[in-house]
Design an enzyme around this catalytic site. Structure first.
Site, PDB file in Angstrom:
ATOM      1  NE  ARG A 136     -30.169  27.734  85.136  1.00  0.00           N
ATOM      2  CZ  ARG A 136     -31.363  27.018  85.318  1.00  0.00           C
ATOM      3  NH1 ARG A 136     -31.360  25.726  86.160  1.00  0.00           N
ATOM      4  NH2 ARG A 136     -32.616  27.214  84.887  1.00  0.00           N
ATOM      5  NE  ARG A 146     -36.845  18.755  87.176  1.00  0.00           N
ATOM      6  CZ  ARG A 146     -37.603  18.708  86.064  1.00  0.00           C
ATOM      7  NH1 ARG A 146     -38.285  17.521  86.004  1.00  0.00           N
ATOM      8  NH2 ARG A 146     -37.531  19.712  85.099  1.00  0.00           N
ATOM      9  NE  ARG A 202     -24.133  22.755  64.165  1.00  0.00           N
ATOM     10  CZ  ARG A 202     -23.634  21.867  63.354  1.00  0.00           C
ATOM     11  NH1 ARG A 202     -22.843  22.233  62.278  1.00  0.00           N
ATOM     12  NH2 ARG A 202     -23.686  20.502  63.669  1.00  0.00           N
ATOM     13  NE  ARG A 218     -35.009  16.213  68.826  1.00  0.00           N
ATOM     14  CZ  ARG A 218     -35.599  16.997  69.138  1.00  0.00           C
ATOM     15  NH1 ARG A 218     -35.845  16.860  70.506  1.00  0.00           N
ATOM     16  NH2 ARG A 218     -35.822  18.098  68.541  1.00  0.00           N
ATOM     17  CD  GLU A 245     -33.975  16.895  65.549  1.00  0.00           C
ATOM     18  OE1 GLU A 245     -33.026  17.416  66.726  1.00  0.00           O
ATOM     19  OE2 GLU A 245     -35.237  16.738  65.703  1.00  0.00           O
ATOM     20  CE1 TYR A 305     -34.407  25.970  69.535  1.00  0.00           C
ATOM     21  CE2 TYR A 305     -34.286  26.327  71.957  1.00  0.00           C
ATOM     22  CZ  TYR A 305     -34.733  25.673  70.691  1.00  0.00           C
ATOM     23  OH  TYR A 305     -35.178  24.322  70.926  1.00  0.00           O
ATOM     24  CG  ASP A 332     -38.693  27.334  74.589  1.00  0.00           C
ATOM     25  OD1 ASP A 332     -38.217  26.508  73.695  1.00  0.00           O
ATOM     26  OD2 ASP A 332     -38.420  27.431  75.869  1.00  0.00           O
TER      27      ASP A 332
END
Length: 368
Positions: free
Chosen positions: A174, A178, A251, A282, A302, A350, A352
């Site tokens: 998805r 906003r 990766r 970035r 990066e 992965y 957080d």
């Protein structure tokens, strides 16, 4: 002869540090070993003339979990940093996440109704795709051509090292839109950076715990295992089992750091470069994480990279094949007495930072 320590903890990253702290609180003795020459794993910060440089990419703590937020704040004060990255495509800047500022920059629309109408108009062109066969088709059906081509396609292809038509559709399930003028990337209630950098948090967690740096667990496995009753392993789970079920895919990233004699290089902590032709994804300007006012600055470029031995594994390749391989290792882990597995590498996920803290606390509570 009794063991010298209750726990040998392999890896001094966030998971290992939280577990070590909780073990010590429960009266257990721990030895933490890490093959790097510093603590903190990938959240380690290097002090470069007063700027706390995130050595392994930008780390912004954010969570909806009040218990986790209170926990980390009990060790270090967090500032009010809000993640508001900017995307750069062909010398034009766009706010992220996709919000009214982005839609105004793309199309000049000024109301939510106009923005929604433009998105629906662009999506309608791809209404014939009912079963997206790849990431490109999935994204086009969700957002249409403009957002996909300017803000998603190049960045994603660089990140994964493959064309979007070769990537599975499920990577983008998805796309959050906003319809407010709000550049706050995260929806979480709590967000910030530790005042003084992440080393302050790690040092507080590991206070009173013996830590040996520059120590490769696998090079000294037999003697290290003899020292403790149990092991918490936070490295690559496939390496622990000597790859007997196959190699898990990752990766990697590489970083190019520059110290510049300017006060302010890009005006934001994070600027994403979304063109495929620009090799980096970035640029991070570290002083903005802590509202620095130094007369100089440090920026990090990066670059996404393929993974190979000797490189750091950053992102698991979460596809069906790797999922099956990891499940085999998970079963092995469950049947390996005296060894616990945790962290992003030990659980091939992965995660957080708040999820990592929560998982380490959960494991500690189950045991202690």
């Amino acid at each position: 002869m009794g063991k010298k320590y209750d726990y040998l903890i392999v890896g001094s990253g966030l998971f290992g540090a939280v577990f070590a702290h909780e073990a010590r609180r429960a009266g257990k003795t721990c030895l933490v070993v890490d093959k790097r020459n510093h603590r903190g794993g990938n959240i380690y910060c290097e002090d470069v003339e007063g700027i706390h440089v995130h050595k392994y990419g930008a780390h912004i703590f954010h969570t909806d979990n009040k218990e986790v937020w209170n926990y980390v704040n009990s060790f270090v004060e967090f500032n009010r940093y809000t993640n508001s990255p900017v995307a750069r495509y062909q010398d034009k800047l766009y706010n992220l996440p996709f919000n009214m500022n982005t839609f105004y920059q793309l199309w000049g629309v000024t109301t939510p109704a106009e923005a929604q109408a433009r998105i629906e108009e662009q999506r309608a062109e791809y209404a014939h795709i009912t079963e997206p066969a790849n990431l490109e088709e999935q994204a086009l059906t969700l957002c249409g051509k403009d957002i996909y081509e300017k803000l998603i396609k190049g960045y994603t292809e660089k990140q994964w090292g493959r064309a979007a038509t070769e990537l599975p559709a499920f990577i983008i399930r998805r796309l959050p839109f906003r319809f407010t003028f709000d550049n706050n990337y995260f929806n979480d209630a709590y967000q910030g950076i530790p005042v003084g950098g992440y080393n302050v948090l790690i040092d507080a967690l590991l206070e009173g715990v013996e830590v040996r740096l520059g120590t490769d667990y696998f090079a000294h496995k037999a003697e290290l295992d003899m020292l403790a009753g149990k092991v918490l392993f936070t490295g690559c789970i496939d390496e622990f089992f000597d790859y007997r079920c196959g190699h898990l895919e990752y990766r990697s990233l590489r970083f190019e750091e520059r110290r510049l004699k300017v006060e302010n290089f890009q005006g934001n902590a994070v600027v994403n470069y979304t063109e495929r032709a620009v090799p980096y994804t970035r640029v991070i300007e570290h002083k903005h994480f802590e509202y620095g006012r130094q007369p100089h600055t440090v920026v990090t470029y990066e670059y996404p990279d393929s993974f190979a031995p000797g490189k750091e594994p950053y992102y698991p390749v979460n596809d069906e094949k790797n999922g099956r391989i990891y499940e085999d290792y998970r079963q092995l882990a469950l049947n390996t007495p005296g060894v616990l597995f945790g962290g992003r590498l030990g659980r091939y996920t992965y995660a957080d930072m708040d999820d990592t803290v929560a998982a380490a606390l959960k494991l500690a509570r189950e045991i202690f």
